[in-house]
Write an enzyme that holds these catalytic residues in place. Structure first.
Site, PDB file in Angstrom:
ATOM      1  N   ASP A  38       0.879  -1.165   0.000  1.00 18.70           N
ATOM      2  CA  ASP A  38       0.000   0.000   0.000  1.00 18.70           C
ATOM      3  C   ASP A  38       0.924   1.224   0.000  1.00 18.70           C
ATOM      4  O   ASP A  38       2.050   1.147   0.473  1.00 18.70           O
ATOM      5  CB  ASP A  38      -0.848  -0.087   1.278  1.00 18.70           C
ATOM      6  N   ASP A 237      -1.578  -0.977   6.060  1.00 22.53           N
ATOM      7  CA  ASP A 237      -1.828  -0.466   7.406  1.00 22.53           C
ATOM      8  C   ASP A 237      -3.265  -0.006   7.654  1.00 22.53           C
ATOM      9  O   ASP A 237      -3.673   0.161   8.796  1.00 22.53           O
ATOM     10  CB  ASP A 237      -0.902   0.734   7.690  1.00 22.53           C
ATOM     11  N   ASP A 241      -7.236  -1.751   3.765  1.00 23.56           N
ATOM     12  CA  ASP A 241      -6.242  -2.767   3.393  1.00 23.56           C
ATOM     13  C   ASP A 241      -6.627  -4.142   3.931  1.00 23.56           C
ATOM     14  O   ASP A 241      -6.069  -5.161   3.498  1.00 23.56           O
ATOM     15  CB  ASP A 241      -4.850  -2.396   3.939  1.00 23.56           C
TER      16      ASP A 241
END
Ligand code: ADP
Ligand code: MG
Length: 292
Positions: A38, A237, A241
């Site tokens: 990410d 995080d 996600d």
């Protein structure tokens, strides 16, 4: 792998700040081919700052920032914090707002001082039927600098382009070099603008970029990487996600991130230091090698 060697391996990992919630993850991590990460809060610090504000003709800059920041005070997005802080620094008093609305992956809206204010990505402006073309040159320049361009519309008229930039974590470049040294492919998955994501990826030597992903689209992004490249580990995080962490062959959450991300992952990095991703892979390879 024997239970004892897994125990020894997970013990060593814990000492370096990598928590294996499941022992099997130590084995699957060894076979990972692609490491997908990410962007915001994982590759970057997750604390963006406002860097640019360019208003349209006949639009007042301070008034615009004040209206926009008043709306963003209600949002929990890291972008919102950047805008609110910038207004505070300039001594702009926020106004009270009504009818706040957050459109995940697009932007936010509210009524402020009798005005309708919309703030968000280019796709949000398009959804509102607004043409962002007047700012195209500025947007491209900002994106090429790795900044994320956003737009503000007041009473249905495009008023400003705003850029926020989120610094890359200090540990990120070394982590990516180490992953490449282990022979892994590195991918980035983000909801951010494609051009911005590509500028950041270029700077970091990231092999593949999946950008402009809607909040519920990260799972599909992981699935398509799995279809192309074999075993995928995903590092993230945030709340959005969590499904991608569950979908990945190995989900790696940042321990300083959201609880739901941590609960969806098999591996947790106790700090945000991304060098622990290649460290954990090296450890898994060493552990599994020893027991063969
Ligand atoms: P990411 O966390 O990768 O930025 P999101 O899905 O949260 O992904 O958001 C996608 C895009 O939507 C952002 O990059 C931004 O352009 C826009 N956006 C989301 N929330 C806000 C907000 N509060 N203010 C302005 N823009 C926003
Ligand atoms: Mg994030």
């Amino acid at each position: 792998a024997t239970p004892t060697s897994i125990m020894v391996g997970t013990g060593k990992a814990a000492k370096m700040g990598v928590l294996f919630r499941k022992g099997e993850a130590l084995q699957s991590l060894r076979d990972a081919k692609v490491i997908a990460l990410d962007k915001t809060g994982t590759l970057t610090r997750g604390r963006p700052e406002l860097t640019d504000l360019v208003v349209a003709n006949d639009v007042d800059e301070a008034d615009t920032l004040r209206l926009v920041a008043s709306v963003e005070r209600q949002s929990e997005h890291p972008i919102a914090e950047a805008i609110v802080n910038a207004a505070k620094t300039r001594g702009l008093e926020p106004a009270t707002i009504q009818d706040f609305e957050a459109i995940p992956g697009f932007g936010v809206a509210a009524r402020v001082d009798g005005h309708r204010v919309d703030v968000g990505a280019d796709r949000y402006m398009r959804k509102l039927g607004l043409d962002v073309e007047v700012f195209a040159k500025t947007a491209n320049r900002l994106a090429d600098e790795g900044k994320s361009p956003l737009y503000a519309a007041i009473d249905g008229r495009l008023a400003a382009i705003i850029a926020v930039a989120d610094p890359i974590k200090e540990s990120t470049p070394a982590a990516i070099r180490a992953l490449h040294a282990e022979g892994l492919q590195v991918a980035m998955i983000t909801g951010d603008n494609r051009r911005t994501a590509e500028a950041i990826a270029r700077r970091l030597g990231i092999d593949k970029v999946v950008a402009e992903v809607l909040p519920d689209g990260k799972v599909d992004a992981v699935k398509s990487l799995q279809a192309e490249g074999g075993l995928v580990a995903f590092v993230g995080d945030g709340i959005n996600d969590a499904p991608a962490l569950a979908q990945a062959d190995v989900g790696i959450a940042i321990g300083t991130g959201t609880d739901i991300a941590i609960e969806s992952a098999e591996v947790v990095l106790m700090s945000g230091d991304l060098r622990n991703v290649p460290n954990a892979i090296a450890l898994s390879r060493a552990t599994i090698r020893n027991i063969k």
